[in-house]
Design a protein around this motif. Structure first.
Motif, mmCIF file in Angstrom:
data_model
loop_
_atom_site.group_PDB
_atom_site.id
_atom_site.type_symbol
_atom_site.label_atom_id
_atom_site.label_comp_id
_atom_site.label_asym_id
_atom_site.label_seq_id
_atom_site.Cartn_x
_atom_site.Cartn_y
_atom_site.Cartn_z
ATOM 1 N N VAL A 91 22.783 40.892 -42.419
ATOM 2 C CA VAL A 91 24.005 40.556 -43.205
ATOM 3 C C VAL A 91 23.356 40.566 -44.413
ATOM 4 C CG1 VAL A 91 22.738 38.331 -42.650
ATOM 5 C CG2 VAL A 91 25.034 38.251 -43.458
ATOM 6 N N ALA A 92 24.356 40.559 -45.699
ATOM 7 C CA ALA A 92 24.080 40.695 -46.835
ATOM 8 C C ALA A 92 25.058 39.798 -47.724
ATOM 9 C CB ALA A 92 23.800 42.242 -47.273
ATOM 10 N N TYR A 93 24.585 39.409 -48.674
ATOM 11 C CA TYR A 93 25.444 38.725 -49.842
ATOM 12 C C TYR A 93 25.243 39.572 -51.079
ATOM 13 C CZ TYR A 93 27.150 35.685 -53.278
ATOM 14 O OH TYR A 93 28.022 34.936 -54.466
ATOM 15 N N ASN A 94 26.521 40.163 -51.735
ATOM 16 C CA ASN A 94 26.422 40.680 -52.837
ATOM 17 C C ASN A 94 27.159 39.887 -53.958
ATOM 18 O OD1 ASN A 94 27.053 44.141 -51.885
ATOM 19 N ND2 ASN A 94 25.406 42.915 -51.234
ATOM 20 N N SER A 95 26.455 39.461 -54.885
ATOM 21 C CA SER A 95 26.905 38.473 -55.804
ATOM 22 C C SER A 95 27.914 39.169 -56.674
ATOM 23 C CB SER A 95 25.869 38.024 -56.941
ATOM 24 O OG SER A 95 25.443 38.789 -57.780
ATOM 25 N N PRO A 96 28.694 38.119 -57.462
ATOM 26 C CA PRO A 96 29.267 38.966 -58.392
ATOM 27 C C PRO A 96 28.850 39.632 -59.751
ATOM 28 C CG PRO A 96 30.119 36.713 -58.441
ATOM 29 C CD PRO A 96 28.769 37.007 -57.487
ATOM 30 N N THR A 97 29.540 40.767 -60.148
ATOM 31 C CA THR A 97 28.847 41.332 -61.381
ATOM 32 C C THR A 97 29.574 40.424 -62.596
ATOM 33 O OG1 THR A 97 28.742 43.201 -60.359
ATOM 34 C CG2 THR A 97 28.689 43.245 -62.781
ATOM 35 N N TRP A 98 28.599 40.177 -63.426
ATOM 36 C CA TRP A 98 28.858 39.344 -64.542
ATOM 37 C C TRP A 98 28.871 40.125 -65.875
ATOM 38 C CZ3 TRP A 98 25.787 37.147 -60.983
ATOM 39 C CH2 TRP A 98 26.547 35.786 -60.398
ATOM 40 N N TYR A 99 30.479 40.432 -66.317
ATOM 41 C CA TYR A 99 30.348 41.550 -67.552
ATOM 42 C C TYR A 99 30.630 40.772 -68.767
ATOM 43 C CZ TYR A 99 30.953 45.650 -64.340
ATOM 44 O OH TYR A 99 30.821 46.587 -63.304
ATOM 45 N N LYS A 100 30.174 41.495 -69.749
ATOM 46 C CA LYS A 100 30.733 41.454 -71.177
ATOM 47 C C LYS A 100 31.311 42.579 -71.353
ATOM 48 C CE LYS A 100 28.627 39.102 -74.088
ATOM 49 N NZ LYS A 100 27.624 38.538 -75.192
ATOM 50 N N MET A 101 32.840 42.512 -71.730
ATOM 51 C CA MET A 101 33.584 43.950 -71.947
ATOM 52 C C MET A 101 34.181 43.641 -73.236
ATOM 53 S SD MET A 101 33.937 44.799 -68.780
ATOM 54 C CE MET A 101 35.712 45.193 -67.836
ATOM 55 N N THR A 102 34.480 45.068 -73.621
ATOM 56 C CA THR A 102 35.404 45.192 -74.909
ATOM 57 C C THR A 102 36.584 46.414 -74.695
ATOM 58 O OG1 THR A 102 33.517 44.992 -76.135
ATOM 59 C CG2 THR A 102 35.143 45.907 -77.324
ATOM 60 N N ASP A 103 37.590 45.972 -74.953
ATOM 61 C CA ASP A 103 38.663 46.768 -75.017
ATOM 62 C C ASP A 103 38.883 47.557 -76.146
ATOM 63 O OD1 ASP A 103 38.845 46.416 -72.116
ATOM 64 O OD2 ASP A 103 40.705 45.038 -72.226
ATOM 65 N N TYR A 104 39.242 48.584 -76.264
ATOM 66 C CA TYR A 104 39.746 49.310 -77.608
ATOM 67 C C TYR A 104 41.157 49.818 -77.504
ATOM 68 C CZ TYR A 104 34.649 49.180 -78.471
ATOM 69 O OH TYR A 104 33.540 48.676 -78.944
ATOM 70 N N TYR A 105 42.254 49.639 -78.483
ATOM 71 C CA TYR A 105 43.630 49.937 -78.189
ATOM 72 C C TYR A 105 44.103 50.893 -79.088
ATOM 73 C CZ TYR A 105 43.412 45.361 -75.802
ATOM 74 O OH TYR A 105 42.765 44.337 -74.851
ATOM 75 N N ASP A 106 44.990 51.615 -78.846
ATOM 76 C CA ASP A 106 45.409 52.508 -79.773
ATOM 77 C C ASP A 106 47.028 53.140 -79.005
ATOM 78 O OD1 ASP A 106 46.002 54.165 -81.961
ATOM 79 O OD2 ASP A 106 45.220 55.912 -81.021
ATOM 80 N N ALA A 107 48.183 52.831 -79.915
ATOM 81 C CA ALA A 107 49.380 53.357 -79.340
ATOM 82 C C ALA A 107 50.230 53.520 -80.493
ATOM 83 C CB ALA A 107 50.232 51.817 -78.713
ATOM 84 N N ASN A 108 51.230 54.445 -80.144
ATOM 85 C CA ASN A 108 52.177 54.873 -81.145
ATOM 86 C C ASN A 108 53.563 54.976 -80.393
ATOM 87 O OD1 ASN A 108 52.766 57.933 -80.811
ATOM 88 N ND2 ASN A 108 50.594 57.685 -80.713
ATOM 89 N N GLY A 109 54.707 54.645 -81.213
ATOM 90 C CA GLY A 109 55.885 54.902 -80.478
ATOM 91 C C GLY A 109 56.813 55.748 -81.398
ATOM 92 N N ALA A 110 58.057 56.401 -80.896
ATOM 93 C CA ALA A 110 59.076 57.015 -81.636
ATOM 94 C C ALA A 110 60.151 57.051 -80.924
ATOM 95 C CB ALA A 110 58.256 58.414 -81.983
ATOM 96 N N SER A 111 61.260 57.577 -81.909
ATOM 97 C CA SER A 111 62.614 57.282 -81.197
ATOM 98 C C SER A 111 63.448 58.232 -82.167
ATOM 99 C CB SER A 111 62.997 55.985 -81.239
ATOM 100 O OG SER A 111 63.229 55.379 -82.232
ATOM 101 N N ASP A 112 64.474 58.939 -81.672
ATOM 102 C CA ASP A 112 65.650 59.535 -82.373
ATOM 103 C C ASP A 112 66.785 59.165 -81.614
ATOM 104 O OD1 ASP A 112 67.437 60.844 -83.916
ATOM 105 O OD2 ASP A 112 66.523 62.685 -83.582
ATOM 106 N N ILE A 113 67.596 58.129 -82.116
ATOM 107 C CA ILE A 113 68.696 57.717 -81.309
ATOM 108 C C ILE A 113 70.012 57.776 -82.234
ATOM 109 C CG2 ILE A 113 69.688 55.518 -80.251
ATOM 110 C CD1 ILE A 113 66.743 54.471 -79.995
#
Length: 531
Positions: A311-333
């Motif tokens: 029998v085994a218990y695996n604890s949670p992993t306690w993370y410190k996280m960083t998200d980096y975002y980049d996006a672009n949109g375009a249209s010709d309507i």
């Protein structure tokens, strides 16, 4: 201008907050159904919880470290061939990718006490293990009417959030200087970007898709496509201890540091060839980096010589996280006077904390002399134990409530067998099955899913299966080589955007998912030396 937002400050709207990690995003950061470790462990379906004697146990039941009767060093590498097949309303697409990985390197030290009973030995282990590999490409393609447009979804999302042009339109002074930047004030960055890219039109009362004629008739779509490229991995560095008490009770503990990196690029486009080649496009980039820590503890009992239970218990992993975002949109309507192109702010990122689920592993193994063995693991992981907060520890209430309501328990069953054809040569086989930790309401698409940043798309996991075979050969009592082949299948539903409901429960936009089947063939080689 650099934008730094925390989860707490970004939760401006009830729908689509730009920098809150959504449920589906957090779910994919939890390794589940992945086989890792040595080729021997993989070839037996990862069922080593009670068996021990393999460095893979540091990630499951570290009591198995106490099975060692000598010191050892091992290293494993593999090549994976991944094929992702999608079917979107009858339109099939296949994307392939091949990747070489270095899976693990480890050392186990065996230190006998010289006692005949009681404390017989101490063992210590150091390891690097790759717990999850994100490398995959997949595509969705459709022709003709594919249901609601992305512009319909974003318009409904903006309306549900109560947005008006005063919220998401840029304002400038007479010299062209920006006096109001909606990215600094509005949490729903997808609505801001889509409006700036020409996807939306405000009719004086609410937003609607720009893909309509001046009479308000929706354009007829000719083609829709989405391409997704994923890469990155979850890597673990572990220090473990094990002890043997009278060859009856084995105890162990692991302390680990985990590094996570996930990179995503996606491209989405809708073409309307019947309307002077009108189109909309959305490109997204996301990089997530995290560092966490956790502990595993376990025990193995040998009530009789041929049987081990663990029998085994695996604890949670306690993370410190960083998200980096980049996006672009375009249209010709056709109905608009010009082409539009817009970008999200450069250098945008957010920091937060993430706690993964914990899990319990129950195991049994039967050893038949020197010729064969059979091992079974049953793992229980409660996804409701996931928890997100901002960098200061303030709870992400919305996503945590979603976790409680829409996630549940995932069960994993692993089985493995080994037969020694000769004292030097062994053949192995195994299998594992992991159920989804998502509720049926979520998997059936009957609830809204909030995604991260300007990403509207996501996947929902149904189940994961692994079928494994392998060989092992001892060249000398010290030197050996193991080979494994793992056939893995992951079944998911892929959404280009979420179905959206009003506060009264009425459907505002209906999304049609694609079935996504990811099949991988993985061949792993382990070299080991005992001393």
């Amino acid at each position: 201008m650099k934008k730094v937002l925390t989860i707490a400050s970004a939760l401006v709207l009830s729908t689509g907050a730009a920098f809150s990690q959504g449920l589906a995003d957090a779910y994919k950061y939890v390794p589940n159904g992945d086989l890792n470790g040595t080729a021997r462990s993989m070839s037996m379906g990862g069922a080593f919880g009670a068996l021990g004697g393999d460095i893979s146990v540091l990630n499951s039941n570290p009591a198995g470290l106490a099975v060692y009767r000598s010191s050892e060093v091992v290293a494993t590498a593999d090549v994976s061939m991944v094929s992702a097949k999608s079917n979107w309303l009858g339109n099939g697409t296949t994307a392939d990718k091949t990747k070489f990985n270095f899976d693990n390197i480890a050392y186990v030290g065996y230190f006998p006490t010289g006692n005949d009973s009681g404390l017989l030995s101490w063992n210590v282990g150091f390891s690097y293990n790759r717990l999850k590999n994100y490398s995959r490409n997949y595509s969705l393609r459709g022709s003709g009417d594919m249901g609601a447009s992305l512009a319909d979804y974003v318009a409904a999302r903006a309306n549900k959030g109560g947005l008006t042009p005063s919220d998401i339109d840029f304002r400038k002074d007479g010299n062209g200087n920006i006096t109001y930047d909606p990215y600094e004030s509005v949490g729903d960055w997808l609505s801001v970007l889509s409006n700036d890219a020409g996807f939306l039109n405000y009719n004086g009362k609410q937003y609607e898709s720009s893909l309509r004629s001046t009479a308000g008739i929706p354009y007829t779509r000719s083609n829709t496509e989405m391409h997704v490229q994923e890469s990155g991995a979850v890597d673990q560095y572990a220090l473990a201890f094990g002890t043997n008490i009278s060859d009856f009770l084995l105890l162990g503990a692991t302390v680990s540091i985990t590094d996570l990196r996930y990179d995503l690029y996606s491209y989405y486009a809708e073409d309307y060839a019947s309307n002077k080649n009108s189109y909309i496009e959305l490109e997204n980039g996301l990089t997530t980096k995290g560092t966490g820590y956790g502990i595993n503890i376990g025990a193995i009992c040998r009530p009789v010589d041929f049987l081990r239970v663990g029998v085994a218990y695996n604890s949670p992993t306690w993370y410190k996280m960083t998200d980096y975002y980049d996006a672009n949109g375009a249209s010709d309507i056709e109905s608009l006077p010009k082409k539009y192109e817009a970008n999200s702010p450069q250098g945008a990122y957010s920091k937060y904390k993430f706690r993964t689920p914990d899990k319990w592993i129950f195991s049994a193994a039967a050893i038949f002399g020197q010729t064969a063995l059979l091992s079974v693991d049953y793992e229980v992981m409660n996804y409701r134990r996931m928890y997100l907060s901002d960098d200061y520890g303030n709870a992400n209430i919305e996503t945590n409530n979603e976790v409680d309501q829409k996630l549940g328990i995932s069960n994993t069953l692993r089985v493995g067998a080994e037969v020694k054809v000769t004292p030097q040569f062994a053949v192995r086989a195994g299998a594992s099955w992991s159920g989804s930790g998502m509720s049926s309401t979520l998997r059936d698409g009957n609830t809204e899913v909030i995604t991260v940043g300007t990403l509207p798309h996501y996947t929902l996991t149904n189940n994961i299966t692994n079928y494994t075979v392998g060989l092992g050969y001892r060249f000398t009592p010290q030197f050996y080589v193991d080979l494994a082949c793992v056939l893995k299948t992951v079944k998911e539903d892929a959404y280009t955007f979420s179905t959206l409901y009003s506060d009264s429960g009425e459907t505002m936009v209906k999304s049609s998912p694609a079935s996504l089947k990811t099949s991988s063939t993985r061949v792993a080689l382990t070299l080991g030396y005992k001393f």
